[in-house]
Design a protein around this motif. Structure first.
Motif, short mmCIF file in Angstrom:
data_model
loop_
_atom_site.label_atom_id
_atom_site.label_comp_id
_atom_site.label_asym_id
_atom_site.label_seq_id
_atom_site.Cartn_x
_atom_site.Cartn_y
_atom_site.Cartn_z
N GLY A 1 -7.29 -4.83 7.24
CA GLY A 1 -6.65 -3.96 8.21
C GLY A 1 -7.36 -3.88 9.55
O GLY A 1 -7.04 -3.04 10.39
N LYS B 1 0.85 -1.20 0.00
CA LYS B 1 0.00 0.00 0.00
C LYS B 1 0.89 1.26 0.00
O LYS B 1 1.95 1.25 -0.61
CB LYS B 1 -0.98 -0.04 1.18
CG LYS B 1 -1.75 -1.36 1.23
CD LYS B 1 -2.89 -1.36 2.21
CE LYS B 1 -3.57 -2.72 2.16
NZ LYS B 1 -4.77 -2.79 2.99
N GLU C 1 -11.39 -10.32 -0.84
CA GLU C 1 -11.04 -9.52 0.33
C GLU C 1 -12.30 -8.86 0.89
O GLU C 1 -12.73 -7.81 0.37
CB GLU C 1 -10.04 -8.43 -0.05
CG GLU C 1 -8.74 -8.97 -0.61
CD GLU C 1 -7.59 -7.99 -0.39
OE1 GLU C 1 -6.61 -8.40 0.23
OE2 GLU C 1 -7.71 -6.84 -0.82
N HIS D 1 -8.64 -3.00 -5.93
CA HIS D 1 -8.57 -3.13 -4.47
C HIS D 1 -9.67 -2.25 -3.86
O HIS D 1 -9.97 -1.18 -4.38
CB HIS D 1 -7.19 -2.69 -3.98
CG HIS D 1 -6.97 -3.02 -2.53
ND1 HIS D 1 -7.50 -2.24 -1.52
CD2 HIS D 1 -6.32 -4.05 -1.93
CE1 HIS D 1 -7.17 -2.79 -0.35
NE2 HIS D 1 -6.46 -3.88 -0.58
P1 PGA Z 1 -4.41 -6.44 5.53
O1 PGA Z 1 -4.67 -5.91 4.04
O2 PGA Z 1 -3.65 -7.76 5.40
O3 PGA Z 1 -3.60 -5.37 6.19
O4 PGA Z 1 -5.74 -6.66 6.15
C1 PGA Z 1 -5.02 -6.79 3.02
C2 PGA Z 1 -5.20 -6.03 1.73
O5 PGA Z 1 -5.80 -4.96 1.74
O6 PGA Z 1 -4.75 -6.50 0.67
#
Ligand code: PGA
Length: 249
Positions: free
Chosen positions: A167, A10, A161, A91
């Motif tokens: 997150g 990110k 996801e 995403h």
């Molecule tokens: P995360 O993010 O592992 O921090 O939950 C996953 C993503 O957004 O690809």
């Protein structure tokens, strides 16, 4: 099918963090799964140069056009030129922060494939959509709208996801993950036939060393898209190892 551990940095990472990628490479000189790191665009070229032979690299987004007057954007051929073999598209943070629609993701995916990149297309429901019982509707619509007909098992990876799991430290139950992954496999099979069996389906959303093994034991989970836990080599390496140790489907 080789499984895939993908890291999405990110908007994190500066030159100092290249050492994390090098440490990851050192920990997995001959990985038993594919490893992909998607750093911010500013690091893509250097990271590709330093770990490229062992670890694939990718962008986090691309423009639908190959070039032109689009200040601040990056095209798929530019990512490829910087060493990328993959690009994350659609995403949920792009869908939310930049109002990207399925049609936008479809156009970007076509641009990625035209540039020779593998597209890692993300789908997933919000908390409200799950509570309303709409998870499979939403995921089905995103798949249908975002994935072009020209995709193949070699050029398309799907990441499921759930938006509420990203997150947050909250992870769906193993049954919930299985249900959506089975559904995605079915949708892709209906559309792409036998080739869909070889399309890799990643789970993403709060994957950590502590929960990776049980997630990787779910059938139709062929790897993970990892955000926070991909930033530190030690954590991501543990996830890579869990994937290496997972039984084949
Ligand atoms: P995360 O993010 O592992 O921090 O939950 C996953 C993503 O957004 O690809």
């Amino acid at each position: 099918m080789r499984k895939l551990a993908a890291g999405n940095w990110k908007m994190n990472g500066t030159s100092a963090d290249l050492a994390e990628a090098s440490a990851l490479k050192a920990a997995h000189p001959a990985p038993g799964v594919d490893i992909l790191l998607c750093p911010p665009a500013t690091l893509l070229s250097r990271l590709s140069d330093s770990v490229g032979a062992t670890i694939a690299t990718g962008g986090q987004d691309c423009h639908a056009a190959a070039s032109g007057a689009h200040t601040g954007d990056i095209s798929a051929p530019m990512l490829a030129d910087a060493g990328a073999s993959h690009v994350i598209l659609g995403h949920s943070e792009r869908r939310t922060d930049h109002a990207e629609t399925d049609a936008d993701v479809h156009a970007k995916t076509q641009a990625a494939l035209a540039a020779g990149l593998t597209a890692l297309v993300c789908v997933g429901e919000t908390q409200a959509q799950r509570e309303a019982g709409k998870t499979l509707d939403v995921v089905g619509r995103q798949l249908a709208g975002s994935v072009p007909d020209s995709a193949t098992a070699a050029t398309l990876v799907i990441a499921y996801e759930p938006v509420w799991a990203i997150g947050s430290g909250r992870v769906p139950t193993l049954e919930q993950i299985a249900e959506v992954h089975d559904f995605i496999r079915g949708e892709l099979t209906a559309r792409f036939g036998a080739d869909a069996r070889a399309m890799r389906l990643l789970y993403g959303g709060s994957v950590k060393p502590a929960n990776a093994a049980e997630i990787f034991a779910i059938s139709n989970v062929d790897g993970a898209l990892v955000g926070g836990a991909s930033l530190k080599a030690r954590d991501f390496s543990a996830i890579v190892t869990a994937l290496e140790n997972a039984a084949p489907d």
